[in-house]
Design a protein around this motif. Structure first.
Motif, PDB file in Angstrom:
ATOM      1  N   LEU A 165      -7.429  11.321  83.121  1.00 16.01           N
ATOM      2  CA  LEU A 165      -7.517  10.228  82.169  1.00 16.01           C
ATOM      3  C   LEU A 165      -6.661  10.624  80.970  1.00 16.01           C
ATOM      4  N   ILE A 166      -5.910   9.666  80.458  1.00 17.97           N
ATOM      5  CA  ILE A 166      -5.013   9.903  79.332  1.00 17.97           C
ATOM      6  C   ILE A 166      -5.335   8.870  78.260  1.00 17.97           C
ATOM      7  N   MET A 167      -5.447   9.329  77.019  1.00 18.58           N
ATOM      8  CA  MET A 167      -5.676   8.420  75.906  1.00 18.58           C
ATOM      9  C   MET A 167      -4.343   8.112  75.245  1.00 18.58           C
ATOM     10  N   ILE A 168      -4.145   6.842  74.906  1.00 14.60           N
ATOM     11  CA  ILE A 168      -3.038   6.478  74.025  1.00 14.60           C
ATOM     12  C   ILE A 168      -3.683   6.033  72.718  1.00 14.60           C
ATOM     13  N   ALA A 169      -3.131   6.474  71.595  1.00 13.94           N
ATOM     14  CA  ALA A 169      -3.770   6.208  70.312  1.00 13.94           C
ATOM     15  C   ALA A 169      -2.755   5.863  69.233  1.00 13.94           C
ATOM     16  N   GLU A 170      -3.165   4.934  68.405  1.00 12.83           N
ATOM     17  CA  GLU A 170      -2.375   4.496  67.245  1.00 12.83           C
ATOM     18  C   GLU A 170      -3.157   4.872  65.991  1.00 12.83           C
ATOM     19  N   MET A 171      -2.522   5.569  65.088  1.00 16.10           N
ATOM     20  CA  MET A 171      -3.169   5.868  63.804  1.00 16.10           C
ATOM     21  C   MET A 171      -3.218   4.579  62.987  1.00 16.10           C
ATOM     22  N   THR A 172      -4.414   4.172  62.619  1.00 18.41           N
ATOM     23  CA  THR A 172      -4.579   2.913  61.853  1.00 18.41           C
ATOM     24  C   THR A 172      -4.967   3.163  60.411  1.00 18.41           C
ATOM     25  N   ASP A 173      -5.295   4.405  60.062  1.00 16.05           N
ATOM     26  CA  ASP A 173      -5.661   4.763  58.696  1.00 16.05           C
ATOM     27  C   ASP A 173      -4.549   5.625  58.111  1.00 16.05           C
ATOM     28  N   PRO A 174      -3.741   5.054  57.192  1.00 11.21           N
ATOM     29  CA  PRO A 174      -2.609   5.817  56.658  1.00 11.21           C
ATOM     30  C   PRO A 174      -3.037   7.104  55.958  1.00 11.21           C
ATOM     31  N   VAL A 175      -4.219   7.150  55.383  1.00  9.89           N
ATOM     32  CA  VAL A 175      -4.682   8.373  54.711  1.00  9.89           C
ATOM     33  C   VAL A 175      -4.943   9.464  55.747  1.00  9.89           C
ATOM     34  N   ALA A 176      -5.633   9.102  56.854  1.00 10.89           N
ATOM     35  CA  ALA A 176      -5.952  10.087  57.907  1.00 10.89           C
ATOM     36  C   ALA A 176      -4.697  10.552  58.639  1.00 10.89           C
ATOM     37  N   SER A 177      -3.681   9.692  58.734  1.00 10.71           N
ATOM     38  CA  SER A 177      -2.475  10.053  59.465  1.00 10.71           C
ATOM     39  C   SER A 177      -1.503  10.845  58.604  1.00 10.71           C
ATOM     40  N   GLY A 178      -1.755  10.957  57.314  1.00  6.65           N
ATOM     41  CA  GLY A 178      -0.869  11.715  56.435  1.00  6.65           C
ATOM     42  C   GLY A 178       0.330  10.932  55.953  1.00  6.65           C
ATOM     43  N   LYS A 179       0.332   9.612  56.158  1.00  7.63           N
ATOM     44  CA  LYS A 179       1.465   8.780  55.730  1.00  7.63           C
ATOM     45  C   LYS A 179       1.354   8.416  54.275  1.00  7.63           C
TER      46      LYS A 179
END
Length: 135
Positions: free
Chosen positions: A121-135
């Motif tokens: 099983l493989i997860m694909i994920a999109e960071m939706t929280d700019p603070v958590a993603s470091g952006k």
């Protein structure tokens, strides 16, 4: 220190190569004979000199029970980042990829889980929280 390789244990290297290139969109990086198997890696076309994913044969005796336990419990073996998880879900579904989980918000990410047809099983994920993603 940097990560150069990550592995995924696959039941059939050629089937895995086909899936990871033709469906997921990775590119072949290295394909050399290694005894009865191959040293077979793919890379993201967005980072061709980045981390290589080794499509490693599931031949060690510990691998089968490990993979079976992960599959039974619905735990993804690896996770890949995408810009838009819904768009990637739609694209892959149209290509016949089977998902066990549709895009679902999970805190700072939206994720979906697919079956790679090679025992993982493989997860694909999109960071939706700019603070958590470091952006």
């Amino acid at each position: 220190m940097i990560i150069t390789y990550a592995s995924v244990f696959v039941d059939d290297q050629q089937k895995a190569l086909d899936f990871y290139t033709e469906k997921l969109g990775f590119q072949l990086k290295v394909d050399v004979p290694a005894g009865p198997y191959r040293w077979l890696t793919v890379v993201s076309p967005e980072a061709p000199d980045g981390v290589q994913l080794l499509l490693e044969p599931s031949e060690h005796p510990a691998v089968h029970p490990f993979k079976e336990a992960l599959m039974t419990d619905g735990i993804p073996f690896n996770s890949f980042g995408v810009e838009d998880v819904q768009a990637e879900y739609d694209r892959l579904t149209a290509l016949g990829v089977r998902f066990l989980q549709e895009p679902t918000p999970m805190g700072p990410v939206t994720a979906a889980v697919l079956d790679d047809t090679c025992g993982n099983l493989i997860m694909i994920a999109e960071m939706t929280d700019p603070v958590a993603s470091g952006k």
